[in-house]
Design an enzyme around this catalytic site. Structure first.
Site, PDB file in Angstrom:
ATOM      1  CD  GLU A 362      -3.291  -1.142   1.642  1.00  0.00           C
ATOM      2  OE1 GLU A 362      -3.802  -0.025   1.814  1.00  0.00           O
ATOM      3  OE2 GLU A 362      -3.813  -2.203   2.006  1.00  0.00           O
TER       4      GLU A 362
HETATM    5  N1  CAA Z   1      -6.181  11.932  -2.683  1.00  0.00           N
HETATM    6  C1  CAA Z   1      -6.755  12.516  -3.750  1.00  0.00           C
HETATM    7  N2  CAA Z   1      -6.047  12.858  -4.866  1.00  0.00           N
HETATM    8  C2  CAA Z   1      -4.721  12.617  -4.848  1.00  0.00           C
HETATM    9  C3  CAA Z   1      -4.073  12.007  -3.758  1.00  0.00           C
HETATM   10  C4  CAA Z   1      -4.870  11.675  -2.636  1.00  0.00           C
HETATM   11  N3  CAA Z   1      -4.320  11.107  -1.566  1.00  0.00           N
HETATM   12  N4  CAA Z   1      -2.762  11.869  -4.047  1.00  0.00           N
HETATM   13  C5  CAA Z   1      -2.570  12.379  -5.271  1.00  0.00           C
HETATM   14  N5  CAA Z   1      -3.777  12.823  -5.751  1.00  0.00           N
HETATM   15  C6  CAA Z   1      -4.008  13.482  -7.036  1.00  0.00           C
HETATM   16  C7  CAA Z   1      -3.187  14.770  -7.160  1.00  0.00           C
HETATM   17  O1  CAA Z   1      -3.906  15.851  -6.606  1.00  0.00           O
HETATM   18  C8  CAA Z   1      -3.026  14.901  -8.650  1.00  0.00           C
HETATM   19  O2  CAA Z   1      -4.187  15.449  -9.213  1.00  0.00           O
HETATM   20  P1  CAA Z   1      -4.109  16.355 -10.554  1.00  0.00           P
HETATM   21  O3  CAA Z   1      -3.394  15.525 -11.606  1.00  0.00           O
HETATM   22  O4  CAA Z   1      -5.523  16.642 -10.892  1.00  0.00           O
HETATM   23  O5  CAA Z   1      -3.307  17.574 -10.180  1.00  0.00           O
HETATM   24  C9  CAA Z   1      -2.943  13.443  -9.118  1.00  0.00           C
HETATM   25  O6  CAA Z   1      -3.529  12.645  -8.085  1.00  0.00           O
HETATM   26  C10 CAA Z   1      -1.523  12.979  -9.376  1.00  0.00           C
HETATM   27  O7  CAA Z   1      -0.773  13.257  -8.193  1.00  0.00           O
HETATM   28  P2  CAA Z   1       0.816  13.166  -8.212  1.00  0.00           P
HETATM   29  O8  CAA Z   1       1.340  14.064  -9.288  1.00  0.00           O
HETATM   30  O9  CAA Z   1       1.300  13.371  -6.827  1.00  0.00           O
HETATM   31  O10 CAA Z   1       1.010  11.657  -8.705  1.00  0.00           O
HETATM   32  P3  CAA Z   1       2.314  10.820  -9.002  1.00  0.00           P
HETATM   33  O11 CAA Z   1       2.140  10.079 -10.260  1.00  0.00           O
HETATM   34  O12 CAA Z   1       3.533  11.669  -8.821  1.00  0.00           O
HETATM   35  O13 CAA Z   1       2.273   9.675  -7.849  1.00  0.00           O
HETATM   36  C11 CAA Z   1       2.465   8.721  -5.698  1.00  0.00           C
HETATM   37  C12 CAA Z   1       2.098   9.961  -6.550  1.00  0.00           C
HETATM   38  C13 CAA Z   1       2.229   9.179  -4.274  1.00  0.00           C
HETATM   39  C14 CAA Z   1       3.914   8.311  -5.875  1.00  0.00           C
HETATM   40  C15 CAA Z   1       1.502   7.554  -6.077  1.00  0.00           C
HETATM   41  O14 CAA Z   1       1.800   7.050  -7.369  1.00  0.00           O
HETATM   42  C16 CAA Z   1       1.525   6.424  -5.081  1.00  0.00           C
HETATM   43  O15 CAA Z   1       0.894   6.509  -4.035  1.00  0.00           O
HETATM   44  N6  CAA Z   1       2.270   5.321  -5.411  1.00  0.00           N
HETATM   45  C17 CAA Z   1       2.252   4.122  -4.594  1.00  0.00           C
HETATM   46  C18 CAA Z   1       1.161   3.206  -5.058  1.00  0.00           C
HETATM   47  C19 CAA Z   1       0.738   2.235  -3.996  1.00  0.00           C
HETATM   48  O16 CAA Z   1       0.537   2.585  -2.833  1.00  0.00           O
HETATM   49  N7  CAA Z   1       0.549   0.997  -4.412  1.00  0.00           N
HETATM   50  C20 CAA Z   1       0.064  -0.021  -3.549  1.00  0.00           C
HETATM   51  C21 CAA Z   1      -1.077  -0.769  -4.203  1.00  0.00           C
HETATM   52  S1  CAA Z   1      -2.194  -1.613  -3.177  1.00  0.00           S
HETATM   53  C22 CAA Z   1      -1.320  -2.888  -2.509  1.00  0.00           C
HETATM   54  O17 CAA Z   1      -0.336  -2.689  -1.903  1.00  0.00           O
HETATM   55  C23 CAA Z   1      -1.764  -4.297  -2.689  1.00  0.00           C
HETATM   56  C24 CAA Z   1      -2.740  -4.774  -1.726  1.00  0.00           C
HETATM   57  O18 CAA Z   1      -3.757  -5.365  -2.146  1.00  0.00           O
HETATM   58  C25 CAA Z   1      -2.512  -4.682  -0.261  1.00  0.00           C
END
Ligand code: CAA
Length: 379
Positions: A362
Site C-alpha cells: 500500500e
Molecule cells: N487523494 C486525492 N487525490 C490525490 C491524492 C490523494 N491522496 N494523491 C494524489 N492525488 C491526485 C493529485 O492531486 C493529482 O491530481 P491532478 O493531476 O488533478 O493535479 C494526481 O492525483 C496525481 O498526483 P501526483 O502528481 O502526486 O502523482 P504521481 O504520479 O507523482 O504519484 C504517488 C504519486 C504518491 C507516488 C503515487 O503514485 C503512489 O501513491 N504510489 C504508490 C502506489 C501504492 O501505494 N501501491 C500499492 C497498491 S495496493 C497494494 O499494496 C496491494 C494490496 O492489495 C494490499
C-alpha cells in the site's frame, strides 16, 4: 493512550473474539500458506469485522474510523494474515464502492462485502506500475455498451479468493493519470483468469496473486465513479488503506511485546528470571514507548478522517512510523527470546516475517516519505 469507556470496551470485545476464533489458526495458516477458512470468514462477518465503516442502509455499522482500526489491530496482534483481509474489506474495496459507487452498485456489492458473502480485492499494481502507480498498462477500450480490458495485475491481495474486484485500467493514455478509470469486475467474467500465486516471506495466510484480463468485456454500468477519475479514486482509497496497514503493524508490535513480557517472566538464566535484567527492562520500556507513540499518531489520524479533513500526510506518517515500530519491536523482542525466538515454537519469528510487508505494501515507506515531504511546503 486514553480511550473512552466505549472505545475500551470495543477493543476488548474485538480482542476476545480474535483470541477465541482467529489466534488458534494463525500458526497453521502461516505454515501451510492457507487462506482463512469459509467458517472463519463467516465468523468475522457475523462479529462485524467487515462492515465497520459502511452505512446501515447497506448492512453496515456506521462506526467511527477508530473502530475499523481496532478491528485490524486486534486481529493483527494474533494473526497478521487475517488482519489484511479485515483491512481490505473495509478500506481497499469498501471505500471506493462507498465513496464513488452509484446507489445500485452499493446495494449490489457493499451489502455483500458487509455480510461476508462477497470478498473484495483492489487491483492497481502491475509489473511496470508498482510505486509508479500512474503507469498503468492494463487498457480498457470502449466498444458499444462495454469496455474491453486487456492486461495483467500483480500482487493482488485476496486474488482468486475474491468475488468482486476494483480494477484500474487506462482508458486514455494521452491523459496520463487523468486517463485511468476504475472498473468493477466480477469473478467468472469471460476473459478474466488468475495467474501466478506468490510464495511470500510473511503474511503467508493471505493470498497474493495475478489477475489476467484478455478481451474481458465489462458493461459500462460497471464503471466505478467517472471515466478518467480512477487514479484519484485509487489515491483516496489508499489513504484509508494505509491506516489499515498502520493498524496491522501496530497490532504486530503489540503482539510481540505481549508475548515477550510473558516469556521473560518465566525464562530463568544465571539464577533469575530474565525480566529482572536491566537490559530486558530497558529494551521493553523503549519498545512500549514506541508502540504508544505509534498508537497516538494512528488514533489521532482516525479523528481527522472522521472530521472530513484531508489526512493523506498523516496517513502516510502513521503507515511509515507504525511499520517501522513493528519491525523494530519484532526484531528486538525476538532477540530477548534468544534461540527460542528463532524457532516456530513461539510466534516471534512469524511476527518478524509478517512485519516486513507493512513497510512495503500500500505504498512503500519511501513513497510515504514522498507523500509526507510533498506536504511540508518545500516548494
Ligand atoms: N487523494 C486525492 N487525490 C490525490 C491524492 C490523494 N491522496 N494523491 C494524489 N492525488 C491526485 C493529485 O492531486 C493529482 O491530481 P491532478 O493531476 O488533478 O493535479 C494526481 O492525483 C496525481 O498526483 P501526483 O502528481 O502526486 O502523482 P504521481 O504520479 O507523482 O504519484 C504517488 C504519486 C504518491 C507516488 C503515487 O503514485 C503512489 O501513491 N504510489 C504508490 C502506489 C501504492 O501505494 N501501491 C500499492 C497498491 S495496493 C497494494 O499494496 C496491494 C494490496 O492489495 C494490499
Amino acid at each position: 493512550m486514553y480511550l473512552t469507556p466505549e472505545q475500551s470496551k470495543r477493543y476488548q470485545q474485538y480482542e476476545e473474539f480474535v483470541i477465541e476464533n482467529i489466534k488458534p489458526h494463525a500458526a497453521e495458516l502461516d505454515a501451510k500458506g492457507m487462506f482463512p477458512s469459509d467458517e472463519t470468514i463467516k465468523k468475522l462477518a457475523d462479529a462485524g469485522f467487515f462492515n465497520i465503516l459502511f452505512p446501515k442502509e447497506y448492512g453496515g455499522q456506521d462506526l467511527e474510523t477508530l473502530a475499523y482500526i481496532m478491528a485490524v489491530e486486534t486481529t493483527a496482534k494474533y494473526c497478521a494474515s487475517t488482519s489484511i483481509l479485515v483491512s481490505a474489506q473495509n478500506s481497499l474495496v469498501g471505500y471506493p464502492f462507498l465513496h464513488f459507487g452509484t446507489d445500485e452498485q452499493k446495494k449490489k456489492y457493499v451489502t455483500g462485502l458487509a455480510n461476508g458473502s462477497l470478498i473484495g480485492a483492489f487491483a492497481l499494481t502491475e509489473y511496470a506500475a508498482g510505486s509508479d502507480a500512474a503507469k498503468q498498462e492494463t487498457t480498457a477500450v470502449a466498444d458499444g455498451d462495454y469496455y474491453v480490458l486487456n492486461g495483467t495485475k500483480r500482487f493482488i491481495t485476496n486474488a482468486e479468493h475474491a468475488d468482486v474486484y476494483v480494477v484500474m485500467a487506462m482508458t486514455d493514455k494521452s491523459q496520463g493519470n487523468h486517463g485511468i478509470t476504475a472498473f468493477i469486475v466480477e469473478k467468472g467474467t469471460p476473459g478474466f483468469t488468475f495467474g501466478k500465486k506468490e510464495i511470500k516471506m510473511g503474511i503467508r495466510g493471505s493470498v497474493t496473486g495475478e489477475l489476467i484480463f484478455k478481451d474481458c468485456r465489462i458493461p459500462k454500468e460497471n464503471i466505478l465513479g467517472e471515466v478518467g477519475k480512477g487514479f484519484k479514486i485509487a489515491m483516496e482509497t489508499l489513504d484509508c488503506g494505509r491506516l489499515g496497514v498502520a493498524a496491522q503493524a501496530l497490532g504486530i508490535a503489540e503482539g510481540a511485546l505481549e508475548e515477550t513480557i510473558k516469556y521473560v517472566k518465566q525464562r530463568e538464566q544465571f539464577g533469575k528470571f530474565i525480566s529482572q535484567f536491566q537490559n530486558t527492562q530497558f529494551e521493553l520500556a523503549e519498545i512500549a514507548t514506541e508502540i504508544e507513540a505509534a498508537k497516538t499518531l494512528l488514533y489521532t489520524t482516525c479523528k481527522m478522517k472522521d472530521e472530513g479533513v484531508r489526512y493523506s500526510k498523516e496517513a502516510a506518517m502513521a503507515k511509515m512510523y507504525c511499520s517501522q515500530v513493528a519491525n523494530d519491536a519484532a526484531r528486538r523482542c525476538l532477540q530477548l527470546f534468544g534461540g527460542c525466538g528463532y524457532t516456530t515454537e513461539y510466534p516471534l519469528e512469524r511476527m518478524m516475517r509478517d512485519a516486513k510487508i507493512t513497510e512495503i505494501y500500500e505504498g512503500t515507506n519511501e513513497i510515504q516519505r514522498i507523500v509526507i515531504s510533498a506536504n511540508l511546503g518545500l516548494k
